[in-house]
Design a protein around this motif. Sequence first.
Motif, PDB file in Angstrom:
ATOM      1  N   LEU A   1       0.812  -1.231   0.000  1.00 27.49           N
ATOM      2  CA  LEU A   1       0.000   0.000   0.000  1.00 27.49           C
ATOM      3  C   LEU A   1       0.839   1.272   0.000  1.00 27.49           C
ATOM      4  N   VAL A   2       2.139   1.144   0.283  1.00 28.11           N
ATOM      5  CA  VAL A   2       2.974   2.357   0.296  1.00 28.11           C
ATOM      6  C   VAL A   2       3.013   2.966  -1.111  1.00 28.11           C
ATOM      7  N   GLY A   3       2.750   4.234  -1.186  1.00 32.68           N
ATOM      8  CA  GLY A   3       2.745   4.950  -2.471  1.00 32.68           C
ATOM      9  C   GLY A   3       1.362   5.044  -3.075  1.00 32.68           C
ATOM     10  N   ARG A   4       0.459   4.138  -2.671  1.00 35.56           N
ATOM     11  CA  ARG A   4      -0.899   4.152  -3.260  1.00 35.56           C
ATOM     12  C   ARG A   4      -1.776   5.212  -2.588  1.00 35.56           C
ATOM     13  N   ASN A   5      -2.930   5.436  -3.211  1.00 40.81           N
ATOM     14  CA  ASN A   5      -3.907   6.426  -2.712  1.00 40.81           C
ATOM     15  C   ASN A   5      -3.342   7.844  -2.700  1.00 40.81           C
ATOM     16  N   TYR A   6      -2.490   8.117  -3.662  1.00 41.90           N
ATOM     17  CA  TYR A   6      -1.946   9.481  -3.828  1.00 41.90           C
ATOM     18  C   TYR A   6      -3.086  10.422  -4.219  1.00 41.90           C
ATOM     19  N   MET A   7      -3.201  11.515  -3.488  1.00 40.84           N
ATOM     20  CA  MET A   7      -4.268  12.500  -3.789  1.00 40.84           C
ATOM     21  C   MET A   7      -3.638  13.887  -3.850  1.00 40.84           C
ATOM     22  N   MET A   8      -4.310  14.811  -4.543  1.00 37.43           N
ATOM     23  CA  MET A   8      -3.777  16.187  -4.591  1.00 37.43           C
ATOM     24  C   MET A   8      -4.851  17.256  -4.760  1.00 37.43           C
ATOM     25  N   HIS A   9      -6.076  16.979  -4.419  1.00 37.66           N
ATOM     26  CA  HIS A   9      -7.210  17.902  -4.549  1.00 37.66           C
ATOM     27  C   HIS A   9      -7.523  18.173  -6.024  1.00 37.66           C
ATOM     28  N   ASN A  10      -8.784  18.386  -6.290  1.00 36.26           N
ATOM     29  CA  ASN A  10      -9.202  18.871  -7.608  1.00 36.26           C
ATOM     30  C   ASN A  10      -9.302  20.379  -7.489  1.00 36.26           C
ATOM     31  N   ASN A  11      -8.316  21.053  -8.019  1.00 38.37           N
ATOM     32  CA  ASN A  11      -8.219  22.506  -7.858  1.00 38.37           C
ATOM     33  C   ASN A  11      -8.276  23.218  -9.205  1.00 38.37           C
ATOM     34  N   THR A  12      -8.915  24.354  -9.221  1.00 39.94           N
ATOM     35  CA  THR A  12      -8.855  25.242 -10.389  1.00 39.94           C
ATOM     36  C   THR A  12      -8.721  26.678  -9.898  1.00 39.94           C
ATOM     37  N   HIS A  13      -7.820  27.412 -10.515  1.00 37.15           N
ATOM     38  CA  HIS A  13      -7.736  28.857 -10.265  1.00 37.15           C
ATOM     39  C   HIS A  13      -8.679  29.575 -11.229  1.00 37.15           C
ATOM     40  N   LEU A  14      -9.404  30.541 -10.713  1.00 40.64           N
ATOM     41  CA  LEU A  14     -10.242  31.374 -11.571  1.00 40.64           C
ATOM     42  C   LEU A  14      -9.758  32.814 -11.466  1.00 40.64           C
ATOM     43  N   ALA A  15      -9.751  33.506 -12.591  1.00 43.07           N
ATOM     44  CA  ALA A  15      -9.543  34.961 -12.592  1.00 43.07           C
ATOM     45  C   ALA A  15     -10.794  35.558 -13.211  1.00 43.07           C
TER      46      ALA A  15
END
Length: 499
Positions: A291-305
Amino acid sequence: MRTDSADVVIVGSGMGGGTLAWGLARRGIKVLVVERGDYLPREPQNWSPTEVFKNRRYKPDEKWLDEGGGEFRPGVHYLVGGNTKVYGASLPRLRECDFAEIKYPTGISRAWPFPYADIEPYYSQAESLYRVHGATGEDPTEPWRSQQFPYPALSHEPYIQEVIDRLGRQGVHPSSTAMGVDLQPGGACIRCGTCDGFPCRVGAKSDSETCALGPALAGGFVRLLTNTRIDHLETGGTDQVVRLVGECAGEPIWITGGAYVLAAGAANTAALLLRSRDDRWPNGVGNSNDLVGRNYMMHNNTHLAAIDPRRRNDVVFQKTFAINDFYFDMGDGYPGGSIQLIGKVQGSMMKTHATRAPLPLLNEFSKRSLELLVMAEDLPSPQNRVSVTQSGQIAVRWKRTNYDRHELLLTETKRLLRQIGYVGIFEQRFTIDMNSHMCGTAVGGTDPAQSVVDGLGRSHEVANLFVADAAFFPSSGAQNPALTIAALALRMAAEVEWG
Ligand SMILES: Cc1cc2nc3c(=O)[nH]c(=O)nc-3n(C[C@H](O)[C@H](O)[C@H](O)COP(=O)(O)OP(=O)(O)OC[C@H]3O[C@@H](n4cnc5c(N)ncnc54)[C@H](O)[C@@H]3O)c2cc1C
């Protein structure tokens, strides 16, 4: 061969490692913090958009691989203080429900191995340590708290107050951003426009070096080795880590300790474990369940101007409100996420993405634009993972999860912005290299078959091995991660029985 040792050895001096060192020092435990980077110098370039964003002055010259084998430059900072030296210091708590399982239309956000009540006292401690400014009673989703914010919320500048009033008339509840800055009588903060994404030249940002590691070093129980990169851990074929092996300013080094804590950031912590193979641990130390390394997440992000050509945005410190009305429910019974202002973006910063647009045009644009971050949860998926190549290079496989919720939240945000007068909205969706919120590669849990470490961060298999950074996150929630990382580290410092 250089050698060193301590009761507890911490790899990494970022939010997790720096905070843990502070917590352990308070208990009188002798700690060695091992950091691959150096101190970030205070210099004029700290506040230069060209130096920081275009020339990547404070980023390592390192490349990781994506799923197709293509190289990308990750959003990491190898410095004393880690990513917190440039972070935006927005320090919200996760919501109470984030610690329980949440069902989404296309997947599940995993439960944490403890409820919100268990971490709540450490959130309060972390808010105090990191000088968090905030307000209660404004945000319909705020979790309960046992202590008030240590400092009042940052005031809104007139342009932002007007935006808040307009949003209020649309029925949403903008609430003050929880911010970690030294803004108080006699404090160092000058409320400038270069907080979010820049290093702080006046030492006023609540980063882990300033608030935790620095004070811990001054107390005498903690030592710091800079320019020391750990390559792998060794067990000698046993069920214990017996030493760390790395390089200190070009010289080989062995480090021994009573306990070993990895706080190298989600990707590097996983990479360290995966690089540490021997006959006893063919998949890497503490990784029998793969399981090491799995379930990597980083948010669903969008910048808006968002641009309203009729109104000039003369704000200096823009990042003062967030909207969490859609956090629990988008109106269809499922969560959306958070919407928050970010630091004021200058034309030259826009140029790093809008490369073909002339700078004078971007400068004019930025005088009339408002910038936001729209954030939805990225769900844990075993297929999304960090691995290491034979040469030790980090490779990341990441496919977006839960993106339908992000799309809905984006649509709702744009609708709101148009209703309050923004006629043009430009977006920048985060890609694999924009991994500033990465987490979840050595997840915490009660079931050793489903997790890498227990609820306090101790390896299920290797008793003297711990994880104290964002790798612990079983799910990402849709709030900025740093305060939770700090609270986890303080909980680990206080509740583990250190040898
Ligand atoms: C531009 C930017 C803005 C952000 N804004 C916010 C925000 O407003 N709010 C928020 O909550 N979060 C924000 N974040 C994210 C936040 O900074 C991270 O979530 C947090 O710092 C992660 O903490 P960590 O302990 O997991 O890792 P880090 O803080 O990255 O620390 C890891 C440390 O380990 C060291 N290291 C790595 N490998 C090794 C090795 N092999 N040997 C020795 N040392 C090693 C690194 O040099 C680093 O110092 C932002 C990040 C960025 C980049």
